[in-house]
Structure formats: structure tokens, C-alpha cells
Design a protein around this motif. Sequence first.
Motif, PDB file in Angstrom:
ATOM      1  N   UNK A 179      36.246  48.321 -44.408  1.00 52.84           N
ATOM      2  CA  UNK A 179      35.468  47.989 -45.604  1.00 52.84           C
ATOM      3  C   UNK A 179      35.517  46.481 -45.833  1.00 52.84           C
ATOM      4  N   UNK A 180      34.367  45.821 -45.888  1.00 52.39           N
ATOM      5  CA  UNK A 180      34.401  44.369 -46.097  1.00 52.39           C
ATOM      6  C   UNK A 180      34.845  44.012 -47.517  1.00 52.39           C
ATOM      7  N   UNK A 181      35.657  42.976 -47.611  1.00 50.49           N
ATOM      8  CA  UNK A 181      36.080  42.459 -48.918  1.00 50.49           C
ATOM      9  C   UNK A 181      35.210  41.246 -49.221  1.00 50.49           C
ATOM     10  N   UNK A 182      34.647  41.158 -50.417  1.00 47.24           N
ATOM     11  CA  UNK A 182      33.776  40.021 -50.732  1.00 47.24           C
ATOM     12  C   UNK A 182      34.562  38.716 -50.772  1.00 47.24           C
ATOM     13  N   UNK A 183      33.945  37.611 -50.347  1.00 44.00           N
ATOM     14  CA  UNK A 183      34.612  36.301 -50.448  1.00 44.00           C
ATOM     15  C   UNK A 183      34.929  35.969 -51.899  1.00 44.00           C
ATOM     16  N   UNK A 184      36.068  35.337 -52.111  1.00 41.69           N
ATOM     17  CA  UNK A 184      36.514  34.976 -53.446  1.00 41.69           C
ATOM     18  C   UNK A 184      37.133  33.592 -53.432  1.00 41.69           C
ATOM     19  N   UNK A 219      38.218  35.120 -47.543  1.00 41.64           N
ATOM     20  CA  UNK A 219      37.086  35.702 -46.817  1.00 41.64           C
ATOM     21  C   UNK A 219      37.590  36.942 -46.094  1.00 41.64           C
ATOM     22  N   UNK A 220      36.966  38.066 -46.371  1.00 44.22           N
ATOM     23  CA  UNK A 220      37.350  39.360 -45.813  1.00 44.22           C
ATOM     24  C   UNK A 220      38.834  39.639 -46.038  1.00 44.22           C
ATOM     25  N   UNK A 221      39.309  39.287 -47.234  1.00 43.69           N
ATOM     26  CA  UNK A 221      40.681  39.578 -47.612  1.00 43.69           C
ATOM     27  C   UNK A 221      41.732  38.636 -47.051  1.00 43.69           C
ATOM     28  N   UNK A 222      41.312  37.584 -46.366  1.00 41.26           N
ATOM     29  CA  UNK A 222      42.253  36.644 -45.759  1.00 41.26           C
ATOM     30  C   UNK A 222      41.956  35.222 -46.221  1.00 41.26           C
ATOM     31  N   UNK A 223      43.012  34.422 -46.389  1.00 39.79           N
ATOM     32  CA  UNK A 223      42.835  33.015 -46.714  1.00 39.79           C
ATOM     33  C   UNK A 223      42.091  32.353 -45.561  1.00 39.79           C
ATOM     34  N   UNK A 224      41.022  31.624 -45.897  1.00 38.19           N
ATOM     35  CA  UNK A 224      40.201  30.958 -44.888  1.00 38.19           C
ATOM     36  C   UNK A 224      40.095  29.459 -45.148  1.00 38.19           C
ATOM     37  N   UNK A 225      40.633  28.992 -46.277  1.00 38.44           N
ATOM     38  CA  UNK A 225      40.538  27.580 -46.606  1.00 38.44           C
ATOM     39  C   UNK A 225      40.996  27.343 -48.036  1.00 38.44           C
ATOM     40  N   UNK A 265      30.886  32.333 -41.095  1.00 36.81           N
ATOM     41  CA  UNK A 265      29.495  32.709 -40.891  1.00 36.81           C
ATOM     42  C   UNK A 265      28.633  32.342 -42.085  1.00 36.81           C
ATOM     43  N   UNK A 266      27.336  32.394 -41.868  1.00 33.14           N
ATOM     44  CA  UNK A 266      26.370  32.038 -42.900  1.00 33.14           C
ATOM     45  C   UNK A 266      26.513  32.937 -44.130  1.00 33.14           C
ATOM     46  N   UNK A 267      26.727  34.226 -43.931  1.00 31.44           N
ATOM     47  CA  UNK A 267      26.858  35.160 -45.056  1.00 31.44           C
ATOM     48  C   UNK A 267      28.100  34.836 -45.887  1.00 31.44           C
TER      49      UNK A 267
END
Length: 183
Positions: A67-72, A112-118, A136-138
Motif C-alpha cells: 500500500x503506497x504511503x502518501x508523501x509528507x 516518501x512511501x513511508x521512508x525519509x527521503x530528504x 519520481x515526478x509523482x
Amino acid sequence: MSKWLLLAYLRAFGPASAQDFARFTLLTRRAITQALHDLGDHVVRASGPGRAALFDLADATVPAEDTPAPPRLLPMWDSMLLAHAVPGRVMPQEYRPLVVRRNGDVLPCLLVDGQVAGVWRAAEDGLELTAFHRLGKAAWQSLTEEAERLSALLADRDPAVYRRYGHWWDKGFPDVERTIVKS
């Protein structure tokens, strides 16, 4: 007392390990073991990454793994970042020194998708978002929408309040991608 604290913790952050709970509450292993015992069937055991045992509420609904987690955009010292002791569950181990600074500051993060990305910060005209790897663009679109909502909320605040944390950005990040979202 600790069993009610464990229930509240699992409502917010479950499934989680006993180590996660200990880190968040500073309770002893003995107190946690007793709380798990006292809760009986209210708490279930689930398998976690590696050999880690995770615990959750018996009636909790856990979404499917795909299940995708929305970016936050998470704020500084967000409980999500502080609630888990097991490396990699929310923050990839290689990003930990970038996000959790030596003095204990936990920087505001892009999730992003439940993981720290920045990380992100308030800038003169809005918010500055810095990703540690290509997104990604989305993901960028969703982060931008989230940043626009947050920027509107912060519009009436003095940006000088946030400047005191600017030195962390001055030290540099391995920014693969960066954008400014205007308010």
C-alpha cells in the motif's frame, strides 16, 4: 500505568518492537515485559524485519505491505522519527547522520512511501525541499502540494524563527534534487 502508555504508543506507532517502545518512553525492559504480559490478548505479536518481534493492538488494521504511503513533510523532532529504534523502518541508516544531528536536533524531513527521503526548511519565499536521492515526478508533485499547504499555514509566521537552524543546511547535504515551493 505503563500498560496504558503502551496502548497509546501502539495506537500511534504500531506495530513496534519492545526496543522502539523503550527508546520512546525510557521505560525499563522489565516494565515493558510486565506491560505486555498485563495486556494479554489486547496485544499481538507480529514478525518484523530480520528477527525483530513487533507488537500491535489485536484489533489494529495494518495495510497491505504494498500500500503506497502518501508523501509528507514532517516537522523537526517529529514523533514518527523518534518512535522507532530499529534502523531502516522509517529512516534509512545512511540518512540518519544527515537528519539526526550530533546535538540531538532531528531535522524536518520529507517522507516518501513511508521512508525519509530528504529534508525541508522554511525559506524566504516559501519552503526549500532537498531530496537525498532521485524522486519520481509523482512524489515531487505530492510533496509540492503538501509544501504549498504548509507554506500557506506558515505564511503569517516570522521566518526568522527558523533561521537558527540554517547552519545545518550551511554544512551541506548530498542533495540530488532541490526545489523551492513559493508561498
